[in-house]
Design an enzyme around this catalytic site. Structure first.
Site, short mmCIF file in Angstrom:
data_model
loop_
_atom_site.label_atom_id
_atom_site.label_comp_id
_atom_site.label_asym_id
_atom_site.label_seq_id
_atom_site.Cartn_x
_atom_site.Cartn_y
_atom_site.Cartn_z
N CYS A 38 -32.39 0.16 -4.93
CA CYS A 38 -32.10 1.01 -6.08
C CYS A 38 -31.14 0.34 -7.07
O CYS A 38 -30.03 -0.04 -6.69
CB CYS A 38 -31.51 2.33 -5.59
N LYS A 65 -34.90 12.73 2.05
CA LYS A 65 -34.00 13.88 1.88
C LYS A 65 -33.55 14.46 3.22
O LYS A 65 -33.73 15.64 3.51
CB LYS A 65 -34.70 14.99 1.07
N VAL A 78 -29.22 8.40 -4.25
CA VAL A 78 -28.24 7.35 -4.00
C VAL A 78 -27.88 6.70 -5.34
O VAL A 78 -28.69 6.71 -6.27
CB VAL A 78 -28.81 6.29 -3.02
N GLU A 90 -23.34 9.87 -8.28
CA GLU A 90 -23.56 9.35 -9.63
C GLU A 90 -22.80 8.02 -9.79
O GLU A 90 -21.57 7.97 -9.76
CB GLU A 90 -23.12 10.33 -10.72
N SER A 91 -23.55 6.96 -9.95
CA SER A 91 -22.98 5.60 -9.91
C SER A 91 -21.87 5.38 -10.93
O SER A 91 -20.84 4.77 -10.61
CB SER A 91 -24.08 4.56 -10.10
#
Length: 256
Positions: A38, A65, A78, A90-91
């Protein structure tokens, strides 16, 4: 369309990224819940590596999930971060938290207040303009729509590049702006191979900046072998991916 289409992914990081995962398998107060593939994960992973923090890496398949993970992030996405039994997700928010929580570690935002704001402004540009155009280009099926989305991506990258002082966004110091765009720079080869993207379309010092980003040690340490990314992105190229980003792009909505 079956939801299992995205579940059969390569189960773990590979290459240099696998070595990094193995080096961060011991329990720590700081736990990164990640999916190796990701790009949103990679930008938090980059922040952890750049700040040289002690963290534990835990692989999660966000498509499945699992109940345990949903308790950490109800959205099931992620990256997620647990610190002292408290969860964040939330990155971009996580990266800001790492700056605030670990001021003694290497800073990823400039000291100057105006420059800090400028970095945040262009992080927002990458998130809203570059990322969105990337996925539209990737998922568009008609040639006309591919060209339109590609044009939007090139324009967004040109505007960003105009703000790059060199060699990094803010000059001599690697920052959260570079981290925010790095995962998509790392994945531009997919568009080069399948959607007609060329470095020359962006022009200027783009090739130099792209090369500098891709050769950054933290980027190399968090990047898996390309064939495994290609397996995943083939689904996007066919517009069959079932990630939340893919579904939002298909629906013409903002990225989650």
């Amino acid at each position: 369309m079956p939801s299992t289409v995205d579940e059969q992914i390569h189960p773990h990081a590979s290459g240099d990224a696998e070595k990094t995962v193995n080096a961060h398998s011991a329990p720590q107060d700081l736990v990164l819940y990640a999916g190796w593939f990701c790009p949103f994960v990679q930008r938090t992973w980059l922040a952890l590596e750049e700040k040289e923090l002690l963290y534990e890496y835990r692989e999660v398949n966000p498509y499945k999930k699992e109940k345990e993970f949903l308790e950490i992030n109800p959205l099931g996405l992620v990256p997620a971060l647990v610190y002292q039994n408290k969860a964040l997700y939330e990155s971009l928010i996580i990266n800001e938290f790492l700056e605030d929580a670990f001021p003694q570690a290497k800073p990823l935002l400039p000291k100057d207040a105006f420059e800090r704001a400028r970095v945040r402004l262009w992080i927002d540009h990458v998130s809203k303009k570059v990322n969105a155009a990337y996925y539209r280009t990737l998922q568009a099926q008609e040639e006309e729509k591919q060209k339109e989305a590609l044009g939007e991506l090139v324009e967004a990258l040109q505007k960003y590049l105009d703000q790059v002082k060199g060699p990094w966004f803010s000059g001599e110091e690697f920052s959260l702006a570079d981290i925010t765009i790095a995962p998509w720079i790392n994945r531009l080869y997919i568009l080069k191979e399948h959607r007609g993207f060329k470095d020359e379309l962006v022009g200027g010092k783009w090739k130099e900046y792209e090369k500098t980003i891709k050769e950054r040690p933290s980027v190399l340490k968090t990047t898996s072998e390309p064939q495994y990314y290609t397996e995943i992105y083939q689904r996007y190229l066919r517009n069959e991916a079932q990630s939340e980003v893919a579904k939002a792009t298909r629906a013409g909505k903002a990225l989650p």
